[in-house]
Scaffold this active site. Structure first.
Site, mmCIF file in Angstrom:
data_model
loop_
_atom_site.group_PDB
_atom_site.id
_atom_site.type_symbol
_atom_site.label_atom_id
_atom_site.label_comp_id
_atom_site.label_asym_id
_atom_site.label_seq_id
_atom_site.Cartn_x
_atom_site.Cartn_y
_atom_site.Cartn_z
ATOM 1 N N SER A 109 -7.066 -1.607 1.786
ATOM 2 C CA SER A 109 -7.187 -0.723 0.610
ATOM 3 C C SER A 109 -7.621 -1.478 -0.670
ATOM 4 C CB SER A 109 -5.929 -0.173 -0.036
ATOM 5 O OG SER A 109 -5.456 1.016 0.944
ATOM 6 N N SER A 167 -11.418 9.808 -0.457
ATOM 7 C CA SER A 167 -11.701 9.197 0.779
ATOM 8 C C SER A 167 -12.852 9.491 1.697
ATOM 9 C CB SER A 167 -10.256 9.467 1.792
ATOM 10 O OG SER A 167 -9.331 8.977 1.213
ATOM 11 N N GLU A 224 0.931 -1.384 -0.043
ATOM 12 C CA GLU A 224 -0.181 0.051 -0.041
ATOM 13 C C GLU A 224 0.989 1.027 -0.031
ATOM 14 O OE1 GLU A 224 -3.766 -0.378 2.287
ATOM 15 O OE2 GLU A 224 -2.822 -1.962 3.355
#
Length: 361
Positions: free
Chosen positions: A189, A323, A15
């Site tokens: 994620s 987000s 990530e």
């Protein structure tokens, strides 16, 4: 007096790129009149590189990818008691670290443990909550202990898969059925996650997921709305408005999250007052189950019969333009810059409380 804020990002993790995007967004949101911002980059090989103090937001991700030739440091140099100044007499210490790290070697309690040993304040969850929040199997076990309802799941390690692949796939089909989701146990994620509709897809998905972890979790497919909520605080956590993810694809995968934004984020989610109160109660119960601190995003499914099933918590949710976590707090009345200031304040508050703990008797 400005707060000397260290932004810790990158990391030796799948990530890594997500962390860079988060760090870029945070630099654009920080009030440079309140913070002296110091970038600290962990490259994909694990080296720590400290950049010069930022006087303006980073222009792009590339500007944050510091080269090893700039200033490779030992993490302990951030401790003001051990290293109060460099050879020129300049104070190199950091008041508080904001770990903008996602995945293993950053979000899993390892960096948090290092910062604890150095007695440096840091934003977000501690060692236990970070580790529990990263390992989906441990997390689910804690949720079960807390009485939270969740989807059925199975878990196994690579050695078991190598020795009894057919038996495991039979068990998945019998206990979970199709569709099901295959996930690395210690990753976020949506990296390495696959939706499976038959045995061939299941086998392929497991092989793929084992590239990212030695342990997998397989979950039954749930038909329901994807509802998320933000939690902020230490001992007295509070919840944001709820948000709903309406992916245009089969599920909210990595590309939809971080690349094309091809997903509708509905904020606030359309819930009745009773549903919202139920959601908040369960979210705070999940926060306390992992002994959370600072921030958590809790993810739920809302089934057709009106029942919430917890999916997972994220102990360091992303801060990218797409987000959900900062957007939910923005709709709650806390802007992005205010959110960062609140998180730093919570970190210093928790650190101060820890200083009162006796270590001798």
């Amino acid at each position: 007096m400005k707060v000397k804020l260290g932004l810790l990002y990158g990391g030796k993790s799948a990530e890594h790129r997500v962390s860079l995007q988060t760090a870029l967004a945070v630099t654009k949101a920080l009030d440079m009149n309140k913070f002296d911002v110091h970038p600290i980059y962990i490259n994909d090989q694990g080296a720590w590189v400290r950049g010069g103090q930022l006087t303006a937001p980073a222009q792009d991700v590339k500007a944050l990818e510091l080269s090893k030739g700039e200033n490779v440091i030992s993490p302990v140099s951030l401790n003001k008691e051990l290293f109060p100044a460099n050879q020129s007499g300049e104070d190199q210490s950091i008041d508080v670290i904001f770990p903008l790290l996602h995945g293993p070697n950053g979000e899993d309690g390892t960096v948090q443990g290092l910062l604890e040993l150095m007695n440096i304040p840091y934003v977000g969850n501690g060692v236990l909550s970070s580790a529990a929040g990263m390992d989906k199997v441990i997390m689910k076990n804690l949720f079960a202990q807390a009485g939270l309802k969740q989807a059925k799941y199975l878990s196994f390690i690579r050695k078991e898969w190598d020795q009894q692949k057919e038996e495991l796939m039979n068990s998945i089909e019998e206990k979970l059925g199709y569709p099901c989701f295959v996930k690395p146990a210690n990753l976020g994620s949506s990296v390495g996650i696959s939706k499976c509709r038959n045995r061939q897809e299941l086998e392929t998905a497991c092989v793929e997921a084992f590239q990212f972890d030695r342990k997998l979790v397989i979950e039954e497919g749930i038909i329901g709305r994807e509802i998320e909520i933000g939690i902020l605080g230490n001992d007295e956590p509070e919840c944001s408005v709820a948000g709903e993810i309406a992916p245009k694809k089969d599920f909210y995968d990595y590309k939809a999250k971080y690349e094309d934004g091809d997903t509708a984020l509905i904020i606030p989610a359309e819930l009745s007052d009773a549903q919202y109160e139920d959601l908040k109660e369960q979210a705070i119960r999940a926060f306390k189950a992992i002994d959370g601190a600072g921030l958590v995003r809790a993810d739920f499914f809302l089934t057709s019969n009106g029942e919430f099933l917890i999916n997972e918590v994220n102990t360091m949710p992303g801060f990218t333009p797409f987000s959900m976590f900062p957007l939910m707090w923005q709709h709650t009345g806390i802007s992005y810059p205010e959110l960062i200031e609140k998180l730093v304040s919570l970190a210093l508050e928790r650190h101060e409380q820890k200083q009162s703990i006796k270590h001798t008797f």
